[in-house]
Design an enzyme around this catalytic site. Structure first.
Site, PDB file in Angstrom:
ATOM      1  N   HIS A  79      13.822  -1.046  14.067  1.00 29.91           N
ATOM      2  CA  HIS A  79      13.942  -0.452  12.729  1.00 29.91           C
ATOM      3  C   HIS A  79      13.921  -1.519  11.649  1.00 29.91           C
ATOM      4  O   HIS A  79      14.044  -2.711  11.916  1.00 29.91           O
ATOM      5  CB  HIS A  79      15.212   0.396  12.629  1.00 29.91           C
ATOM      6  CG  HIS A  79      16.508  -0.363  12.773  1.00 29.91           C
ATOM      7  ND1 HIS A  79      17.074  -1.070  11.747  1.00 29.91           N
ATOM      8  CD2 HIS A  79      17.347  -0.496  13.826  1.00 29.91           C
ATOM      9  CE1 HIS A  79      18.210  -1.614  12.150  1.00 29.91           C
ATOM     10  NE2 HIS A  79      18.400  -1.286  13.413  1.00 29.91           N
ATOM     11  N   CYS A  93      19.839  -3.238  18.877  1.00 32.04           N
ATOM     12  CA  CYS A  93      18.532  -2.874  18.344  1.00 32.04           C
ATOM     13  C   CYS A  93      17.770  -4.111  17.870  1.00 32.04           C
ATOM     14  O   CYS A  93      18.337  -5.187  17.698  1.00 32.04           O
ATOM     15  CB  CYS A  93      18.678  -1.900  17.177  1.00 32.04           C
ATOM     16  SG  CYS A  93      19.206  -0.249  17.668  1.00 32.04           S
TER      17      CYS A  93
END
Length: 258
Positions: free
Chosen positions: A217, A233
């Site tokens: 992201h 992440c």
């Protein structure tokens, strides 16, 4: 722009997708209690373009993506074995369920599954899915804090990343994109877009009401790019994640190395 059937909109809460990697656990918990719906603001639907084609349309290094035709699909432990599980479609985030094909044996496909443990595989019937192909793949080099997007053997984009901290590492392995979401607040912690991955944190079994799923992201803290800064992440710059959202299909393979 033509619509790509492998790039569907994810309409669920973004925190349920992510492990909470862009913020600390306490802030994620505060967001959950304040929203009253397991976490955070709704994400905006994203329609797809480019990235995937029907089989046989181009040469070079290509991966097959299997998109579930109906509302559920049976996964088998082997071609001769009994059914192991049933997986529904769309997934929990409103995206058509897809699998990355590892082996095509005609009536049967061995696929990479978006379940724990990471790297799990199963067999599905070819008749239950629609096949497409992509020449793209994403490689993440944890040691160099760098991503590279390939089109076949050709590198088409590269840039810096942030990965998981020592206590919540980004696990190496082979994954694929499972959904694409666009945060309601594009200036927030998850940046302009987020691709869910088929893998999960090896440390966080749940986070802020979600399953500890990994993602790639954007970010509102570009200064952290090039460091270990997340709960697992992979963060990239907003320009990079926007390019990925415009060019890469759900199902695109992602390899994390290092």
């Amino acid at each position: 722009m033509r619509t790509n059937p492998l790039r569907t909109a994810a309409t669920a809460a973004l925190a349920l997708l992510l492990t909470g990697c862009a913020g600390d656990a306490s802030s994620a918990a505060r967001s959950e209690s304040g929203d009253g719906a397991s976490g955070v603001a709704r994400s905006e639907p994203v329609s797809g373009v480019n990235g995937a084609t029907r089989p046989g349309s181009a040469s070079g290094v290509r991966s097959k993506i299997a998109s579930v035709r109906g509302s559920r699909i049976t996964v088998y432990g082997s071609k001769e074995g009994a059914a192991r599980r049933t997986i529904t479609s769309p997934n929990d985030y409103g995206a058509t369920r897809v699998f990355l094909v590892e082996r095509d044996e005609g009536e049967w496909l061995q696929v990479l599954l978006p379940i724990r443990p990471n790297g799990s595989k199963g067999w599905i019937k070819t008749a239950d899915v629609t096949l497409a192909e992509t020449s793209h793949r994403v490689e993440i080099d944890r040691g160099a804090f760098r991503f590279t997007v390939y089109d076949g053997d050709r590198a088409v984009r590269t840039g810096r990343v942030a990965t998981g901290e020592a206590g919540t590492p980004t696990p190496p392995g082979r994954y694929f994109f499972t959904e694409l979401v666009r945060p309601a607040d594009q200036g927030g912690t998850y940046g302009a877009y987020a691709f869910g991955l088929s893998g999960f944190s090896p440390v966080l079994k749940s986070f802020a009401g979600g399953p500890g799923q990994l993602a790639i992201h954007g970010t509102n803290k570009p200064s952290a790019i090039g460091t270990r800064a997340s709960h697992g992440c992979v963060r990239v710059g907003n320009d990079d994640i926007t390019w990925m959202a415009k060019n890469l299909a759900i199902g695109t393979p992602v390899v994390v190395r290092g």
